[in-house]
Design a protein around this motif. Structure first.
Motif, PDB file in Angstrom:
ATOM      1  N   GLU A  60      13.851   3.343   1.291  1.00 29.05           N
ATOM      2  CA  GLU A  60      12.676   4.136   1.167  1.00 29.05           C
ATOM      3  C   GLU A  60      11.874   3.993  -0.091  1.00 29.05           C
ATOM      4  O   GLU A  60      10.612   3.825  -0.137  1.00 29.05           O
ATOM      5  CB  GLU A  60      13.226   5.711   1.197  1.00 29.05           C
ATOM      6  N   VAL A  61      12.381   3.708  -1.216  1.00 27.46           N
ATOM      7  CA  VAL A  61      11.931   3.483  -2.440  1.00 27.46           C
ATOM      8  C   VAL A  61      11.260   2.225  -2.351  1.00 27.46           C
ATOM      9  O   VAL A  61       9.932   2.244  -2.843  1.00 27.46           O
ATOM     10  CB  VAL A  61      12.871   3.623  -3.558  1.00 27.46           C
ATOM     11  N   LEU A  62      11.420   1.227  -1.807  1.00 27.39           N
ATOM     12  CA  LEU A  62      10.773  -0.028  -1.896  1.00 27.39           C
ATOM     13  C   LEU A  62       9.592   0.059  -0.918  1.00 27.39           C
ATOM     14  O   LEU A  62       8.445  -0.148  -0.952  1.00 27.39           O
ATOM     15  CB  LEU A  62      12.023  -1.184  -1.069  1.00 27.39           C
ATOM     16  N   ARG A 104      14.118  -8.782   2.558  1.00 24.50           N
ATOM     17  CA  ARG A 104      14.938 -10.101   2.583  1.00 24.50           C
ATOM     18  C   ARG A 104      14.862 -11.161   1.625  1.00 24.50           C
ATOM     19  O   ARG A 104      15.790 -11.504   1.402  1.00 24.50           O
ATOM     20  CB  ARG A 104      14.735 -10.491   4.271  1.00 24.50           C
ATOM     21  N   ARG A 105      13.681 -11.083   1.086  1.00 19.81           N
ATOM     22  CA  ARG A 105      13.248 -12.181  -0.089  1.00 19.81           C
ATOM     23  C   ARG A 105      14.107 -11.583  -1.224  1.00 19.81           C
ATOM     24  O   ARG A 105      14.538 -12.456  -1.674  1.00 19.81           O
ATOM     25  CB  ARG A 105      11.835 -12.392  -0.085  1.00 19.81           C
ATOM     26  N   PHE A 106      13.984 -10.316  -1.507  1.00 24.27           N
ATOM     27  CA  PHE A 106      14.879  -9.831  -2.427  1.00 24.27           C
ATOM     28  C   PHE A 106      16.545 -10.049  -2.458  1.00 24.27           C
ATOM     29  O   PHE A 106      17.085 -10.307  -3.633  1.00 24.27           O
ATOM     30  CB  PHE A 106      14.573  -8.388  -3.035  1.00 24.27           C
ATOM     31  N   MET A 140       6.294  -2.653  -0.584  1.00 23.01           N
ATOM     32  CA  MET A 140       7.072  -3.897  -0.804  1.00 23.01           C
ATOM     33  C   MET A 140       8.397  -4.045   0.287  1.00 23.01           C
ATOM     34  O   MET A 140       9.034  -4.739   0.229  1.00 23.01           O
ATOM     35  CB  MET A 140       7.664  -4.212  -2.144  1.00 23.01           C
ATOM     36  N   GLY A 141       8.115  -3.064   1.471  1.00 18.58           N
ATOM     37  CA  GLY A 141       9.158  -3.017   2.391  1.00 18.58           C
ATOM     38  C   GLY A 141       9.556  -4.248   3.001  1.00 18.58           C
ATOM     39  O   GLY A 141      10.527  -4.611   3.353  1.00 18.58           O
ATOM     40  N   ASP A 142       8.451  -5.082   3.352  1.00 18.54           N
ATOM     41  CA  ASP A 142       8.605  -6.481   4.154  1.00 18.54           C
ATOM     42  C   ASP A 142       8.935  -7.450   2.888  1.00 18.54           C
ATOM     43  O   ASP A 142       9.365  -8.585   3.440  1.00 18.54           O
ATOM     44  CB  ASP A 142       7.165  -7.022   4.456  1.00 18.54           C
TER      45      ASP A 142
END
Length: 402
Positions: A181-183, A193-195, A188-190
């Motif tokens: 939820e914070v992301l 996976r990269r994070f 930047m929710g999408d």
């Protein structure tokens, strides 16, 4: 294999008997949160009662080789109590070795320990350029009993939000839901996976560097990770290369991890990983081997690659590699004047015909305007960069000139 503050069921002992694991069940206790040792509380007797029951139920399993009361206790008289605990079991049952507790560096020493589990020999050196010359010999060398590293690692990765729907019972991953939820609130929710993969590749690289440093340590008695999977016993501790349900996260496989964490690991000592083509790449090769028996007539080879192109290669004469570590094999020396541009080189070291090779993460290091390639796993790999010599200009690994 340590069982943090508990004793496993008999299935664990039976499995370990078959595959050859040495087990360290504990107390079971973590007498720190609302309790303490050596202060006359009921837990003092509880530990003796429970370990007696453990011995009665599982004591004949050959895999049960070690015992500690439990984890990081509290109490002003804990050292005295733990000394009595170790003495009691040494006199009662000589089938295994005993230590007072698995602890960090701020806990007192227990002089009657037959081995020690303490956190001194862990961590990486952040004040010097990356290399592989160092070890923990200065830490473990001052002790007369075997020194096992306590809860090594604890390198964290970003949460994997694909785990959330896997909790189908009474437990729910509410912490992950909050993090997601914070992301999303930050737009930047999408990128989740990269994070995960960026932090996960760095996590695996840190584990590789720290584990190999431990394997290079003369006199080291091994290490215990906090957990191979995410540790769910202490809030959110995303320290695992596996998730809390023992599933792979996707950025490192069991095969890749085993190349630097296993019974036999080829190792190299190098002062740095970044070179110019005016320099000579040097690497001292040694072996860590704790297999069933010595390796007879082992031929250790090395290959330096630029992608698929072999820059140089060689092998050392056949040797008998004994049980132990720090067994010197030879030295690799490669003049780098033939390298004409910024490249990523991969050094592979292995044992012919044995299926053994040194491995690790090969990462991209940005050079000037060059595009950064994705992270890749190599077969053996210590990744190193070679930069053409330019008078008065030196490129740091992250691409900033000075």
């Amino acid at each position: 294999m340590r069982f943090h503050s508990y004793c496993p069921p008999e299935a664990a002992f039976e499995a370990a008997d078959r595959v050859g694991f040495y087990l360290q069940p504990e107390g079971p206790s973590w007498a720190n949160h609302g309790s303490s040792l050596g202060d006359g509380k009921p837990i003092d007797q509880f530990i003796y009662t429970e370990t007696e029951r453990m011995s009665s139920a599982y004591g004949n399993h050959p895999s049960w080789c070690m015992l500690a009361y439990g984890n990081e206790p509290r109490g002003g008289h804990q050292a005295e109590w733990l000394s009595g605990f170790v003495k009691y079991w040494k006199e009662k049952d000589s089938r295994r070795v005993y230590t007072g507790a698995s602890v960090g560096m701020s806990w007192p020493l227990v002089p009657d320990n037959e081995y020690m589990v303490k956190s001194g020999p862990r961590g990486l050196s952040w004040s010097v350029l990356p290399g592989s010359m160092d070890d923990y010999g200065a830490v473990v060398g001052g002790f007369a009993v075997p020194y096992v590293t306590h809860e090594m690692g604890q390198w964290c990765a970003y949460p994997d939000f694909t785990e959330i729907p896997k909790y189908t019972g009474v437990y729910k991953e509410k912490n992950f839901e909050l993090f997601r939820e914070v992301l999303q609130e930050q737009g930047m929710g999408d990128e989740a996976r990269r994070f995960l993969f960026a932090s996960g590749k760095l996590q695996a690289l840190c584990y590789k560097m720290e584990i190999e440093k431990s394997l290079r340590t003369p006199g080291g008695a091994g290490f215990q990770l906090l957990c191979l999977n995410d540790y769910s016993g202490q809030g959110t501790a995303l320290v695992g290369v596996l998730n809390a349900l023992w599933g792979e996260k996707g950025y490192v496989s069991a095969k890749e991890f085993s190349r630097f964490c296993g019974p036999t690991v080829p190792l190299v000592r190098m002062p740095k990983f970044v070179f110019t083509n005016k320099e000579v790449l040097t690497a001292k090769v040694e072996m860590y081997h704790f297999g069933r028996e010595p390796l007879r007539g082992a031929v250790v080879y090395w290959v330096l690659r630029d992608g698929q192109r072999v820059v140089d290669s060689g092998e050392f004469g056949a040797k008998d590699i004994p049980i132990g570590n720090c067994f010197g094999v030879g030295e690799v020396r490669v003049p780098l004047e033939k390298v004409k541009g910024p490249v990523r080189l991969r050094l592979e070291v292995g044992v012919r015909g044995r299926g053994l090779s040194m491995t690790g993460i090969v990462g991209c290091i940005r050079r000037g305007r060059g595009r950064c390639k994705p992270w890749k796993w190599g077969r053996s790999d210590q990744g190193r960069w070679c930069e053409p010599w330019k008078w008065g200009r030196w490129y740091e690994p992250w691409g900033r000139g000075r």
